[in-house]
Write a protein that holds these residues in place. Structure first.
Motif, PDB file in Angstrom:
ATOM      1  N   ASP A 121       0.794  -1.229   0.000  1.00  0.00           N
ATOM      2  CA  ASP A 121       0.000   0.000   0.000  1.00  0.00           C
ATOM      3  C   ASP A 121       0.832   1.287   0.000  1.00  0.00           C
ATOM      4  O   ASP A 121       0.635   2.174   0.825  1.00  0.00           O
ATOM      5  CB  ASP A 121      -1.001   0.023   1.158  1.00  0.00           C
ATOM      6  CG  ASP A 121      -2.265   0.797   0.767  1.00  0.00           C
ATOM      7  OD1 ASP A 121      -2.867   0.457  -0.267  1.00  0.00           O
ATOM      8  OD2 ASP A 121      -2.632   1.757   1.462  1.00  0.00           O
ATOM      9  N   GLY A 216      -4.851  -1.591  -0.616  1.00  0.00           N
ATOM     10  CA  GLY A 216      -6.151  -1.696   0.012  1.00  0.00           C
ATOM     11  C   GLY A 216      -7.233  -1.062  -0.846  1.00  0.00           C
ATOM     12  O   GLY A 216      -7.068   0.056  -1.342  1.00  0.00           O
ATOM     13  N   GLY A 217      -8.338  -1.770  -1.003  1.00  0.00           N
ATOM     14  CA  GLY A 217      -9.440  -1.237  -1.807  1.00  0.00           C
ATOM     15  C   GLY A 217     -10.068   0.004  -1.196  1.00  0.00           C
ATOM     16  O   GLY A 217     -10.709   0.796  -1.896  1.00  0.00           O
ATOM     17  N   ARG A 218      -9.892   0.186   0.117  1.00  0.00           N
ATOM     18  CA  ARG A 218     -10.430   1.347   0.803  1.00  0.00           C
ATOM     19  C   ARG A 218      -9.352   2.383   1.119  1.00  0.00           C
ATOM     20  O   ARG A 218      -9.562   3.275   1.937  1.00  0.00           O
ATOM     21  CB  ARG A 218     -11.131   0.913   2.089  1.00  0.00           C
ATOM     22  CG  ARG A 218     -12.339   0.011   1.828  1.00  0.00           C
ATOM     23  CD  ARG A 218     -12.971  -0.471   3.117  1.00  0.00           C
ATOM     24  NE  ARG A 218     -14.158  -1.287   2.858  1.00  0.00           N
ATOM     25  CZ  ARG A 218     -14.845  -1.922   3.795  1.00  0.00           C
ATOM     26  NH1 ARG A 218     -14.464  -1.824   5.066  1.00  0.00           N
ATOM     27  NH2 ARG A 218     -15.908  -2.644   3.481  1.00  0.00           N
ATOM     28  N   SER A 219      -8.215   2.238   0.476  1.00  0.00           N
ATOM     29  CA  SER A 219      -7.105   3.170   0.655  1.00  0.00           C
ATOM     30  C   SER A 219      -6.869   3.924  -0.648  1.00  0.00           C
ATOM     31  O   SER A 219      -7.102   3.394  -1.738  1.00  0.00           O
ATOM     32  CB  SER A 219      -5.837   2.404   1.038  1.00  0.00           C
ATOM     33  OG  SER A 219      -4.699   3.243   0.982  1.00  0.00           O
ATOM     34  N   ASP A 220      -6.399   5.163  -0.537  1.00  0.00           N
ATOM     35  CA  ASP A 220      -6.095   5.931  -1.745  1.00  0.00           C
ATOM     36  C   ASP A 220      -4.588   6.083  -1.954  1.00  0.00           C
ATOM     37  O   ASP A 220      -4.142   6.894  -2.763  1.00  0.00           O
ATOM     38  CB  ASP A 220      -6.759   7.309  -1.694  1.00  0.00           C
ATOM     39  CG  ASP A 220      -6.322   8.132  -0.488  1.00  0.00           C
ATOM     40  OD1 ASP A 220      -5.469   7.663   0.288  1.00  0.00           O
ATOM     41  OD2 ASP A 220      -6.833   9.262  -0.323  1.00  0.00           O
ATOM     42  N   SER A 223      -3.525   4.641  -5.992  1.00  0.00           N
ATOM     43  CA  SER A 223      -4.659   4.866  -6.891  1.00  0.00           C
ATOM     44  C   SER A 223      -4.321   4.351  -8.286  1.00  0.00           C
ATOM     45  O   SER A 223      -3.157   4.090  -8.616  1.00  0.00           O
ATOM     46  CB  SER A 223      -4.980   6.357  -6.954  1.00  0.00           C
ATOM     47  OG  SER A 223      -3.898   7.059  -7.539  1.00  0.00           O
ATOM     48  N   THR A 241      -5.381  -6.085  -5.329  1.00  0.00           N
ATOM     49  CA  THR A 241      -6.178  -5.253  -4.434  1.00  0.00           C
ATOM     50  C   THR A 241      -6.920  -6.114  -3.424  1.00  0.00           C
ATOM     51  O   THR A 241      -7.618  -7.058  -3.802  1.00  0.00           O
ATOM     52  CB  THR A 241      -7.199  -4.420  -5.229  1.00  0.00           C
ATOM     53  OG1 THR A 241      -6.511  -3.651  -6.222  1.00  0.00           O
ATOM     54  CG2 THR A 241      -7.976  -3.478  -4.313  1.00  0.00           C
ATOM     55  N   GLU A 244     -11.481  -5.248   0.858  1.00  0.00           N
ATOM     56  CA  GLU A 244     -12.056  -4.807   2.124  1.00  0.00           C
ATOM     57  C   GLU A 244     -11.051  -4.138   3.051  1.00  0.00           C
ATOM     58  O   GLU A 244     -11.375  -3.831   4.192  1.00  0.00           O
ATOM     59  CB  GLU A 244     -12.686  -6.002   2.843  1.00  0.00           C
ATOM     60  CG  GLU A 244     -13.797  -6.672   2.061  1.00  0.00           C
ATOM     61  CD  GLU A 244     -14.930  -5.707   1.706  1.00  0.00           C
ATOM     62  OE1 GLU A 244     -15.348  -4.941   2.601  1.00  0.00           O
ATOM     63  OE2 GLU A 244     -15.363  -5.713   0.542  1.00  0.00           O
ATOM     64  N   GLY A 246      -8.073  -1.184   4.202  1.00  0.00           N
ATOM     65  CA  GLY A 246      -7.603   0.182   4.059  1.00  0.00           C
ATOM     66  C   GLY A 246      -6.088   0.183   3.989  1.00  0.00           C
ATOM     67  O   GLY A 246      -5.468  -0.771   3.515  1.00  0.00           O
ATOM     68  N   HIS A 247      -5.475   1.261   4.507  1.00  0.00           N
ATOM     69  CA  HIS A 247      -4.028   1.400   4.389  1.00  0.00           C
ATOM     70  C   HIS A 247      -3.283   0.347   5.212  1.00  0.00           C
ATOM     71  O   HIS A 247      -2.250  -0.164   4.781  1.00  0.00           O
ATOM     72  CB  HIS A 247      -3.615   2.810   4.827  1.00  0.00           C
ATOM     73  CG  HIS A 247      -2.151   3.082   4.682  1.00  0.00           C
ATOM     74  ND1 HIS A 247      -1.477   2.914   3.486  1.00  0.00           N
ATOM     75  CD2 HIS A 247      -1.216   3.508   5.582  1.00  0.00           C
ATOM     76  CE1 HIS A 247      -0.203   3.233   3.648  1.00  0.00           C
ATOM     77  NE2 HIS A 247      -0.022   3.589   4.912  1.00  0.00           N
ATOM     78  N   GLU A 252      -5.897  -5.208   8.872  1.00  0.00           N
ATOM     79  CA  GLU A 252      -7.342  -5.214   8.632  1.00  0.00           C
ATOM     80  C   GLU A 252      -7.815  -6.490   7.943  1.00  0.00           C
ATOM     81  O   GLU A 252      -8.929  -6.953   8.194  1.00  0.00           O
ATOM     82  CB  GLU A 252      -7.716  -3.994   7.790  1.00  0.00           C
ATOM     83  CG  GLU A 252      -7.423  -2.670   8.492  1.00  0.00           C
ATOM     84  CD  GLU A 252      -7.584  -1.484   7.562  1.00  0.00           C
ATOM     85  OE1 GLU A 252      -8.393  -1.568   6.618  1.00  0.00           O
ATOM     86  OE2 GLU A 252      -6.891  -0.477   7.764  1.00  0.00           O
TER      87      GLU A 252
END
Length: 268
Positions: A121, A216-220, A223, A241, A244, A246-247, A252
């Protein structure tokens, strides 16, 4: 036998690390900003059944010394000096967030040392300054050393809304001489050279070895717009990816993270 680091580059620091021992090519693990080797304890327990694992505290983190300079070339030199001292000529290298940039730098500067590279990430790009609230929270704790973790959390909550972030930062609290909690990280050194942390990794050209970039799909942080930069630095990278996550994807979604790592490392 472990060789001394004396005589190497003057600004190299001797990094604290956890070495499980074992046979075969080691897996070296580098944490992110404000993290430590301790954050990887549960993963190390699983990996050690199959291989030797070395979890590292980067400079100004964990139990490693505090020293000025957070440039990625400098941090990569620290890690390479540790590998030299441990007689490790070649390893698999995993880095999360800031540690991922250290790992990319080391792989670019000394590709013969890195058999397989895993970057968790982070992309090889410059990021905006995004830790102002964290620095304010940590400085507030420093100014009012709390007696316990609940008090530390109340202080940090004045600046940081997310409990998980406060809990993560609290892993860096230790008892000082007066029994109050203090930061073990080199906060002055990190803040002083924060510009180097958000900058691109050091090194020229590409790392041509096999690489896995987990995002992470919930992390930017990684991108789609960053993927051309990933390809330029890691042309053989497979990007996966974890939808579910984040970073902090390894915390997680630990099972998905372990599974992705296992598939990649098994594909010799």
């Amino acid at each position: 036998m472990r060789r001394s680091l004396e005589g190497l580059t003057r600004h190299i620091v001797e990094l604290h690390h956890v070495d499980t021992g074992g046979e075969g090519r080691p897996l070296v693990v580098l944490h992110g900003l404000f993290g430590s080797a301790d954050n990887w304890r549960s993963h190390v327990k699983q990996w050690r059944a199959q291989r030797r694992v070395i979890a590292v505290d980067l400079r100004n983190h964990g139990k490693s010394p505090h020293a000025s300079g957070m440039r990625y070339a400098t941090q990569a030199e620290d890690v390479e000096a540790l590998l030299e001292a441990l007689n490790i000529e070649r390893c698999d290298l995993l880095g999360h967030s800031m540690g991922g940039k250290v790992a990319m730098t080391l792989a670019r500067q000394s590709p013969a040392r890195v058999a397989r590279l895993i970057v968790a990430d982070i992309a090889p790009i410059a990021y905006q300054h995004g830790h102002d609230a964290i620095f304010r929270a940590m400085r507030a704790v420093e100014a009012r050393p709390p007696a316990d973790r609940k008090a530390a959390d109340r202080i940090m909550a004045e600046f940081i809304e997310t409990p998980a972030t406060r809990m993560f930062l609290a892993t860096n609290l230790v008892r000082g001489e007066d029994e109050r909690l203090v930061w073990r990280v080199g906060l002055d050194q990190i803040e002083e050279d924060y510009a180097s942390i958000v900058a691109v990794p050091d090194g020229d050209g590409a790392y041509e070895g096999p690489a896995l970039v987990l995002r992470g799909g919930r992390s930017d942080y990684v991108s789609d717009e960053a993927l051309p930069a990933v390809e330029a630095v890691l042309p053989r990278a497979h990007v996966e990816t974890l939808a579910e996550a984040g970073h902090w994807l390894h915390a997680e979604q630990p099972e998905a993270f372990q599974s992705a790592m296992s598939r990649f490392l098994a594909a010799e």
